[in-house]
Design a protein around this motif. Structure first.
Motif, short mmCIF file in Angstrom:
data_model
loop_
_atom_site.label_atom_id
_atom_site.label_comp_id
_atom_site.label_asym_id
_atom_site.label_seq_id
_atom_site.Cartn_x
_atom_site.Cartn_y
_atom_site.Cartn_z
N UNK A 67 0.87 -1.10 0.09
CA UNK A 67 0.12 -0.21 0.10
C UNK A 67 0.96 1.37 -0.04
N UNK A 68 1.83 1.25 0.73
CA UNK A 68 2.75 2.62 0.92
C UNK A 68 3.66 2.74 -0.23
N UNK A 69 4.00 1.53 -0.98
CA UNK A 69 4.84 1.73 -2.03
C UNK A 69 4.22 2.18 -3.29
N UNK A 70 2.85 1.72 -3.53
CA UNK A 70 2.13 2.05 -4.55
C UNK A 70 1.43 3.38 -4.43
N UNK A 71 1.02 3.74 -3.08
CA UNK A 71 0.18 4.91 -2.92
C UNK A 71 1.02 5.50 -2.05
N UNK A 72 2.28 6.16 -1.87
CA UNK A 72 2.86 6.88 -0.73
C UNK A 72 2.23 8.18 -0.24
N UNK A 73 1.80 8.14 0.93
CA UNK A 73 1.25 9.32 1.60
C UNK A 73 1.38 9.33 2.78
N UNK A 74 1.18 10.63 3.69
CA UNK A 74 1.55 10.41 5.16
C UNK A 74 0.75 9.20 5.84
N UNK A 75 -0.49 8.93 5.34
CA UNK A 75 -1.16 7.80 6.00
C UNK A 75 -0.68 6.45 5.77
N UNK A 76 -0.29 6.02 4.58
CA UNK A 76 0.20 4.98 4.07
C UNK A 76 1.46 4.50 5.01
N UNK A 77 2.32 5.85 4.71
CA UNK A 77 3.51 5.45 5.27
C UNK A 77 3.75 5.16 6.74
N UNK A 78 2.63 6.25 7.25
CA UNK A 78 2.53 6.37 8.82
C UNK A 78 2.26 4.94 9.33
N UNK A 79 1.27 4.13 8.63
CA UNK A 79 0.47 2.98 9.01
C UNK A 79 1.54 1.68 8.87
N UNK A 80 2.44 1.85 7.66
CA UNK A 80 3.51 0.94 7.35
C UNK A 80 4.61 0.77 8.30
N UNK A 81 5.02 2.22 8.78
CA UNK A 81 6.05 2.47 9.82
C UNK A 81 5.50 1.76 11.06
N UNK A 82 4.39 2.40 11.51
CA UNK A 82 3.96 1.83 13.00
C UNK A 82 3.84 0.39 13.00
N UNK A 83 3.41 -0.46 12.04
CA UNK A 83 3.35 -1.71 11.97
C UNK A 83 4.83 -2.40 12.13
#
Ligand SMILES: [Zn+2]
Length: 181
Positions: A67-83
């Motif tokens: 998700x973060x790689x395809x649609x990088x945004x504060x939300x997707x990268x934040x979620x990925x980083x958190x997990x």
């Protein structure tokens, strides 16, 4: 391992994500620090069980990565980083001592609970207990690169983090005496 150890590890590893996603540096660093602390909030509930998920964090990190790689945004990268960092924390606790008030007495067979298999993983005790000299050595080892990589408020956060680690290590064996429960 000490929560401060997780913070030092998280801040050093997070620099890899800062390089990958420079436009999202504040999100990556802020979320990495919070996620490195987050699992230990379960000390208020069932420690190393309620918020430690060595399997499930990894399972949901995979789609979050895509998700973060395809649609990088504060939300997707934040979620990925958190997990990712909550997972790193959960797994690294396996290499520490048991989830008990006096882990240096080596009585607990419980390191981290695996909800997937409904059982506890035994402690590896590579780091004998949180606040042991080797745990402090880990904080130092991961703080040194972070001191070089960060300046400003993050640098001072690292100084406070390292100072707290030293104090905790010195007084670690007195901590259970303050347990009023
Ligand atoms: Zn933990």
């Amino acid at each position: 391992m000490m929560t401060t150890t997780h913070i030092a590890v998280g801040m050093t590893l997070a620099y890899g994500l800062v390089v990958l996603f420079p436009a999202f540096t504040p999100v990556v660093l802020g979320v990495a620090i919070v996620a490195s602390i987050f699992p230990d909030l379960d000390v208020l509930f069932e420690h190393r069980k309620t918020l430690h998920f060595p399997v499930y964090y990894a399972v949901v990190t995979l789609p979050a990565t895509v998700f973060a790689a395809l649609w990088p945004s504060a939300l997707s990268i934040g979620l990925f980083t958190f997990l990712l960092f909550a997972w790193v924390h959960s797994v690294s606790d396996i290499f520490g001592g048991g989830a008990e008030a006096r882990p240096w007495e080596v009585e607990s067979r419980h390191a981290v609970y695996v909800h997937f298999t409904n059982r506890w993983l035994p402690p590896d005790r590579g780091v004998r207990y949180d606040g042991s000299p080797e745990d402090l050595a880990l904080v130092v080892a991961f703080s040194v690169p972070a001191f070089v990589l960060y300046d400003g408020p993050l640098f001072y956060l690292l100084v406070v983090n390292l100072s707290l680690s030293v104090v905790y290590t010195v007084f670690r064996k007195q901590v259970p005496d303050f347990d009023l429960s």
